[in-house]
Write an enzyme that holds these catalytic residues in place. Structure first.
Site, short mmCIF file in Angstrom:
data_model
loop_
_atom_site.label_atom_id
_atom_site.label_comp_id
_atom_site.label_asym_id
_atom_site.label_seq_id
_atom_site.Cartn_x
_atom_site.Cartn_y
_atom_site.Cartn_z
N ALA A 1 0.86 -1.18 0.00
CA ALA A 1 0.00 0.00 0.00
C ALA A 1 0.90 1.24 0.00
O ALA A 1 1.54 1.55 1.01
CB ALA A 1 -0.92 0.00 1.22
N GLU A 2 0.96 1.91 -1.14
CA GLU A 2 1.95 2.97 -1.29
C GLU A 2 1.62 4.22 -0.48
O GLU A 2 2.52 4.94 -0.04
CB GLU A 2 2.12 3.32 -2.78
CG GLU A 2 2.81 2.22 -3.60
CD GLU A 2 1.91 1.04 -3.94
OE1 GLU A 2 0.68 1.13 -3.73
OE2 GLU A 2 2.45 0.01 -4.40
N HIS B 1 5.39 -1.40 -16.23
CA HIS B 1 6.76 -1.50 -15.69
C HIS B 1 7.71 -0.64 -16.51
O HIS B 1 8.91 -0.89 -16.54
CB HIS B 1 7.25 -2.95 -15.68
CG HIS B 1 6.49 -3.82 -14.73
ND1 HIS B 1 5.29 -4.42 -15.06
CD2 HIS B 1 6.73 -4.17 -13.44
CE1 HIS B 1 4.85 -5.12 -14.02
NE2 HIS B 1 5.69 -4.97 -13.03
N ASP C 1 5.60 3.03 -11.69
CA ASP C 1 4.26 2.77 -12.23
C ASP C 1 3.20 2.64 -11.12
O ASP C 1 2.02 2.77 -11.39
CB ASP C 1 4.29 1.47 -13.03
CG ASP C 1 5.43 1.46 -14.03
OD1 ASP C 1 5.17 1.59 -15.23
OD2 ASP C 1 6.61 1.36 -13.61
#
Lengths: 281, 430
Positions: free
Chosen positions: B159-160, B230, B185
């Site tokens: 979870a960024e 990516h 990304d």
């Protein structure tokens, strides 16, 4: 004081969770002060002397209770923009708050950069917030992790540093039983970051008190549109390591008892403690 | 609904507590009235004070966008290259790992977390020696948990925003989180925290709170099959946000020097690592020692020339050098190649000096052409160096699409050395 007997006052003291009559009066005074600042701001807004207004009305009992149960400059605070009353209880002054409302250069919170109700105070440990919803829950989690880290590695906070080192400019303080407060409106619990914060707080057993202020509406959208079943506490009941409390946030005594217990749990480091509170505006 | 509002009014906490105080005999009605009058006076007086307070100065607007105490552009970060003790050529990946290790040894406030950055979350297997561990999907943080402990190097949830928001909360307390977003990304869930919190904490608190974290992010394409998710670039989205520094090294030594400055400085830094450059033969360098630093905002002129200037950064740097060699060989054209290294702030002085000499300039980057970093740079060159130009400012960049999987498409979408060669040749002939 009034004319009743000491015995009646003792009963009141027990019911209020240990608040003395003097503290009860202080409690009322802070709530009333909060409401009158809101009223004054609404007037100033009509007069176009301030440019925005965010009301705390209806949330005062819960928030004064939280402020009186915690320690300014010792515990850490990540409130949201309805939290006027906790900031007053912690030591924010009316002048501090109105200097922000008028956008003064001497506004101690932001120097005229943030709109009213964006509480910020270094001496009280109230950390600068945005107007975004739920982001502050993750900051509270990181802040609690920092407290754990500093207590485990106190030597990391020491030392003197020369040019070319950010550490020269950091003032670090921590306490082994400090607690972190964060609050959020019920509507904002729809944000993913609220759940991300619960995940980490639960996994790491962090001393964070989460206060959900549920007045039944997210601006104009009723609670059942946001929250399945209409009750957030039922949804989070299965998180491990949590102590829950679902309270009537318009009841000063019930609010204080719940907050006092929640903070005590966190200080004891046995578990962390979200409090789900209902408040009306 | 009127009935709903009426029910709410009965639940007004202030009315409830006033009634309680009188009922319990704590205050009389007269005492309540006196208290309320006193509060009223206090609020009125405070309003008078606030309305008479001085306004903020327009001249103060830019204060506290960044640290006023320590600038990453400061000469304190311009350390000389020490004599080489170990001549072995290291990759960019090696030297980033080495720099992280150096800084963690030097500064116990540094912690590292992110997805898969730990050697092993179940660390008993590390202690038993049964497991060597992961240390990042590109191995950039390998061995750090083993050396520094599981409270200093640990895995985050997937979870960024969680990674970024927690790092902000730690940094407010004086820690130095150096977090990793696994791929550029997937930085977008963190964007909310980066744009509305990380970048503006210092400015919105008028310099009283700050959160100088480092976010390391593998970025870019040329992977042959990296495809849409990516291969992304997008640095200009972050250089368009005040309050955060953005750097992007093209070689191992610059990566070490810039990462050291990023960690030691007092501003939040987005540290973009081109994943195609991690283990390239190009740009390897010996270990430059534990204190080697490079100030931000200082470009590096990798090749001097007289006919045309090409300003670039990241993975286009080796492609530009290749194109310049071929231009010299085949067309006798002398191209000057500038590697910006640091995108916010960036070194306009070095660009301007070069343009005054060559009078022709191309800005080249891997990111999409439209609204990219080159658009701003080209506009500024046009504004400030118009009289020094003998030809229009040109841009070379990727197509305005995402990067496709099939290599035939990927090669056409991303700018290649041949595109740089052709653009420079055309501009010199203008």
């Amino acid at each position: 004081m009034g004319s009743r007997t000491a015995g009646t006052q003792q009963a009141a003291l027990r019911k209020s969770g240990g608040l003395t009559p003097e503290q009860m009066v202080q409690f009322y005074r802070t709530m009333y002060l909060s409401r009158r600042i809101d009223d004054r701001e609404l007037l100033l807004k009509k007069q176009q002397k301030i440019f925005f207004q965010i009301s705390c009305a209806g949330h005062e009992a819960l928030l004064v209770a939280a402020g009186m149960a915690m320690r300014p400059g010792y515990d850490w605070f990540f409130p949201y923009y309805r939290d006027r009353a906790i900031c007053l209880a912690l030591g924010n002054t009316v002048t501090d708050q109105l200097l922000q409302a008028v956008g003064a250069g001497t506004d101690p919170a932001s120097g005229g950069r943030q709109m009213p109700s964006h509480w910020t105070s270094v001496p009280l440990n109230i950390v600068s917030p945005s107007s975004s919803t739920a982001t502050q829950c993750l900051h509270a989690v990181g802040c609690a992790e920092a407290g754990v880290y500093w207590n485990a590695r106190p030597q990391a906070a020491l030392g003197s540093y020369g040019a070319g080192d950010y550490r020269k400019f950091k003032n670090i303080h921590f306490h082994n039983d400090e607690v972190v407060y964060t609050s959020i409106g019920e509507g904002s619990t729809s944000q993913g970051e609220f759940w991300e914060a619960l995940n980490t707080a639960s996994n790491a057993k962090l001393p964070v008190v989460f206060v959900v202020e549920d007045n039944g509406y997210a601006i104009s959208t009723p609670v059942e549109t946001n929250t399945p079943g209409g009750n957030i506490s039922r949804l989070i009941a299965n998180f491990p390591n949590f102590h829950f409390s679902e309270i009537d946030g318009t009841d000063p005594e019930e609010s204080f008892r719940a907050m006092r217990d929640a903070v005590a749990y966190c200080r004891a480091r046995t578990r962390h403690t979200p409090v789900l509170a209902f408040s009306e505006r | 609904m009127p009935a709903e509002l009426e029910a709410d009014a009965l639940r007004d906490p202030i009315g409830r507590m006033q009634a309680l105080l009188i009922r319990e005999g704590i205050l009389t009605e007269e005492q309540v009235n006196a208290l309320e009058r006193e509060v009223e006076d206090e609020v009125r007086h405070a309003a008078d004070v606030a309305l008479a307070a001085p306004l903020p100065l327009v001249s103060s607007i830019e204060r506290h966008v960044y640290s006023e105490d320590l600038k990453p552009t400061d000469s304190v970060f311009a350390t000389p290259l020490p004599p080489v003790t170990d001549p072995a050529e290291r990759t960019m990946a090696d030297l980033i790992n080495h720099t992280l290790r150096d800084e963690m040894r030097r500064d116990e406030r540094v912690v590292i977390f992110g997805e898969d950055v730990a050697d092993a979350s179940r660390d008993q297997h590390l202690h038993s020696g049964a497991l060597k561990g992961k240390g990042g999907v590109f191995k950039l943080t390998a061995g750090l948990q083993t050396e520094f402990g599981s409270d200093r190097v640990f895995n985050s949830p997937l979870a960024e925003a969680n990674i970024t928001g927690r790092a902000i909360g730690m940094a407010v307390r004086g820690m130095k989180p150096v977090v990793e977003i696994q791929f550029f990304d997937y930085i977008w869930p963190a964007m909310h925290q980066m744009r509305n919190e990380l970048s503006v904490m210092r400015w919105r608190s008028n310099g009283t709170f700050s959160c100088p974290i480092v976010m390391r992010v593998p970025i870019g394409g040329y992977l042959t099959g990296g495809s849409i998710y990516h291969s992304q670039s997008g640095e200009s989205i972050f250089t368009h946000t005040p309050g955060v520094r953005v750097v992007m090294p093209s070689n191992a030594r610059d990566a070490a020097g810039l990462l050291r400055t990023a960690i030691r400085c007092d501003d939040p830094v987005l540290f973009l690592e081109h994943k195609r450059l991690y283990r390239e033969a190009f740009g390897r360098a010996p270990y430059p020692g534990p204190d080697y630093a490079i100030p931000f905002g200082k470009a590096s002129t990798l090749r001097t020339g007289t006919d045309v200037t090409l300003v670039t950064y990241g993975a286009l740097v080796p492609r530009a050098l290749q194109a310049a060699q071929r231009l010299e060989r085949e067309k006798d054209i002398s191209a000057e190649i500038i590697d910006l290294r640091s995108l916010s702030p960036y070194d306009f002085e070095t660009v301007a000096e070069s343009v005054r000499k060559t009078n022709r300039v191309i800005v080249a980057h891997e990111d999409m052409r439209s609204w990219g970093f080159g658009a701003e740079l080209a506009a500024r060159i046009g504004e400030e160096l118009f009289h020094d130009l003998d030809a229009p400012v040109r841009r070379v960049a990727s197509m305005d699409t995402f990067v496709a999987y099939q290599p035939v498409l990927e090669d056409a979408i991303l700018p290649q050395a041949e595109d740089l060669f052709a653009a420079m040749a055309e501009l010199v002939a203008f």
